[in-house]
Scaffold this motif. Sequence first.
Motif, PDB file in Angstrom:
ATOM      1  N   GLN A 116       2.248  22.806  22.573  1.00  0.00           N
ATOM      2  CA  GLN A 116       2.513  22.652  21.144  1.00  0.00           C
ATOM      3  C   GLN A 116       1.290  22.104  20.415  1.00  0.00           C
ATOM      4  OE1 GLN A 116       5.929  20.150  20.871  1.00  0.00           O
ATOM      5  NE2 GLN A 116       7.362  21.731  21.645  1.00  0.00           N
ATOM      6  N   TRP A 162      -1.211  24.838  20.136  1.00  0.00           N
ATOM      7  CA  TRP A 162      -0.771  25.821  19.141  1.00  0.00           C
ATOM      8  C   TRP A 162      -1.015  25.301  17.720  1.00  0.00           C
ATOM      9  CZ3 TRP A 162       0.075  30.676  18.417  1.00  0.00           C
ATOM     10  CH2 TRP A 162       0.830  31.109  17.339  1.00  0.00           C
ATOM     11  N   ARG A 163      -0.760  24.014  17.523  1.00  0.00           N
ATOM     12  CA  ARG A 163      -0.998  23.440  16.197  1.00  0.00           C
ATOM     13  C   ARG A 163      -2.502  23.435  15.872  1.00  0.00           C
ATOM     14  NH1 ARG A 163       2.701  19.351  18.138  1.00  0.00           N
ATOM     15  NH2 ARG A 163       4.813  19.763  17.329  1.00  0.00           N
ATOM     16  N   HIS A 190      -4.645  25.495  17.064  1.00  0.00           N
ATOM     17  CA  HIS A 190      -4.999  26.899  16.822  1.00  0.00           C
ATOM     18  C   HIS A 190      -4.599  27.325  15.415  1.00  0.00           C
ATOM     19  CE1 HIS A 190      -5.486  31.197  17.394  1.00  0.00           C
ATOM     20  NE2 HIS A 190      -4.184  31.374  17.072  1.00  0.00           N
ATOM     21  N   LYS A 191      -3.408  26.916  14.984  1.00  0.00           N
ATOM     22  CA  LYS A 191      -2.973  27.318  13.647  1.00  0.00           C
ATOM     23  C   LYS A 191      -3.825  26.649  12.581  1.00  0.00           C
ATOM     24  CE  LYS A 191       1.090  28.229  12.483  1.00  0.00           C
ATOM     25  NZ  LYS A 191       2.495  28.211  12.066  1.00  0.00           N
ATOM     26  N   ARG A 192      -4.191  25.380  12.781  1.00  0.00           N
ATOM     27  CA  ARG A 192      -5.041  24.707  11.803  1.00  0.00           C
ATOM     28  C   ARG A 192      -6.422  25.349  11.750  1.00  0.00           C
ATOM     29  NH1 ARG A 192      -2.674  19.873  13.890  1.00  0.00           N
ATOM     30  NH2 ARG A 192      -4.543  19.540  15.188  1.00  0.00           N
ATOM     31  N   ARG A 217      -7.158  28.420  12.554  1.00  0.00           N
ATOM     32  CA  ARG A 217      -7.023  29.749  11.942  1.00  0.00           C
ATOM     33  C   ARG A 217      -6.852  29.643  10.438  1.00  0.00           C
ATOM     34  NH1 ARG A 217      -2.690  34.387  13.863  1.00  0.00           N
ATOM     35  NH2 ARG A 217      -3.433  36.028  12.403  1.00  0.00           N
ATOM     36  N   ALA A 218      -6.043  28.668  10.014  1.00  0.00           N
ATOM     37  CA  ALA A 218      -5.862  28.481   8.574  1.00  0.00           C
ATOM     38  C   ALA A 218      -7.167  28.067   7.909  1.00  0.00           C
ATOM     39  CB  ALA A 218      -4.782  27.428   8.313  1.00  0.00           C
ATOM     40  N   GLU A 242      -9.375  31.163   7.581  1.00  0.00           N
ATOM     41  CA  GLU A 242      -8.909  32.043   6.508  1.00  0.00           C
ATOM     42  C   GLU A 242      -9.248  31.459   5.140  1.00  0.00           C
ATOM     43  OE1 GLU A 242      -4.803  32.568   7.166  1.00  0.00           O
ATOM     44  OE2 GLU A 242      -5.040  34.006   8.837  1.00  0.00           O
TER      45      GLU A 242
END
Length: 572
Positions: free
Chosen positions: A554, A557-558, A560-562, A564-565, A568
């Motif tokens: 988890q 994943w967090r 990775h999402k941060r 990626r965000a 972007e």
Amino acid sequence: MHSGGHLFFDPRGRVIHLWNKIFLTACLLSLFVDPLFLYLTGTQQNMCIEFKHSLALMLSVIRSLLDVFYAAHICLRFRTAFIAPSSRVFGRGELVIQPYKIAMRYLSRTFWFDLITALPLPQFVIWVVVPMLKESATANRKDILRFSIIFQYLPRLFQIFPLTRQIVMATGAMTENAWASAAYNLILYMLASHVLGALWYLFSVQRQEACWREACNLEGPMCRTEFFDCNTVSSNRTIWYELSNITRLCTPDNSFYQFGIYAEAFNYKLTTSAFTQKYFYCFWWGLKNLSCLGQNLATSLYIGEISFAIVIGVLGLVLFALLIGNMQSYLQATMIRLEEWRTKRTDMERWMHHRQIPQPLKQCVRRYQQYKWVATRGVDEEALLKDLPMDIRRDIKRHLCLDLVRRVPLFDEMDERTLEAICERLRPALYTRGTRLVRELDPVDSMLFIIRGYLDSYTTQGGRSGFFNSCRIGAGEFCGEELLTWALDPRPSEYLPRSTRTVRAVSEVEAFALVAEDLRFVASQFRRLHSARIRHRFRFYSHQWRTWAACFIQAAWRRHKRRRASMEHRMP
């Protein structure tokens, strides 16, 4: 064992022990059969005494079959070694297997006694002695038969006592169960009732014949004693029977003759009844008077009758005391565990009341005591196993625990020696619903392997805000894995590891516990536990490692999402 081509038996061996039990059974059957010979004489309506030849033949065949066991016992005694008295200083002693010494020892001790018990004396009297008597000697016939039965019955009765003592010396007790001991004493009590009933019947026939003879003396020369034999057939007897008033004189209602305790047999016409009727009624008479110690017996002034009543009273007192004592021992043996549990429960209730323990805690204590009693019946398994040799204890532990340990996926690939070492040190553990086995951050002192029931395991990661993880642990799983990590450390800390989870029982739980010191010993002795494969397998089935893995995934994943965000957001 063999000596000089001869086969000999060890008096402490299984063969002799089995034979003693078989021979004891044959002795008891013989003691039940012999009193039946006393029912061979009876009376008929035409005032004569008859002899039951068909019943005599059947009893002779049965008695002969039982005599074979007595003869076999004598032969076996000549082939049974004995322990030399000089070798009993230490240990079990040395066996003497020389045929001459065995034979001389047996001949100088109990051979003649065993020979007397093995003789077919009643058969000899019935088929050889009685036919040689004169037809008029009915009284002599009964006296000889009674003497032969009693003469051999007493030695056969006394023979069961040394036989019982041999069984006790070989096994430590007459029977393995308390109920069997009580049943054995009940059989002896019924045997005494059977013998007393048969004697009472024979004495009743003799008392009736004595009354006939006394009345016959009053009638003068017309009455002759040979008329009382049913084998006597003549016109003079028929005339005498039609004119005689003996049947009116020899009744309990007439004061001509005192029948005493035998009047009951004449009131019910017992001497003329069928065998089954007379036997069961006489057996009931013996049981009734033996149980009430002969208090209801109204005797006459006849010395023999009074002596018989005294024997009934004394024998009933002794046998009834033995029977009640053994029944009490049986009841105590069956109820002692229950009474101990009740006593402990009463003590606990008094203590909780004295200390003012809250009601919810009282319910927890009562539920645990009830569950422990149902599961173990008051038996301390660890105390029982501790008294056994190591080899037997290891085999029992293997039988009880090995299959259960193999059901744990963590141990299914371990070798037999490691699994046996774990089984030897497992201890049974019981938990009731609602019991908290361990709390988060408390020291872990044991590792539990679940057999039955379910546990809830949850963690807050040391009280971290917003974090909560829980899982259900069932049969075949384990908890307390922190202790295994601690035991597998090459240089473990002196302090026990702290629990990362709180474990609570959601049902009644049966488990095996492996305490810290035992687990450390197994880990130090068996290096296979330190293999990478075992470590990976342990982490795969560990709920704590699963929780950590989930947390790492988890967190990754967090991240990775941060990331990626952020990428972007930077893109135009």
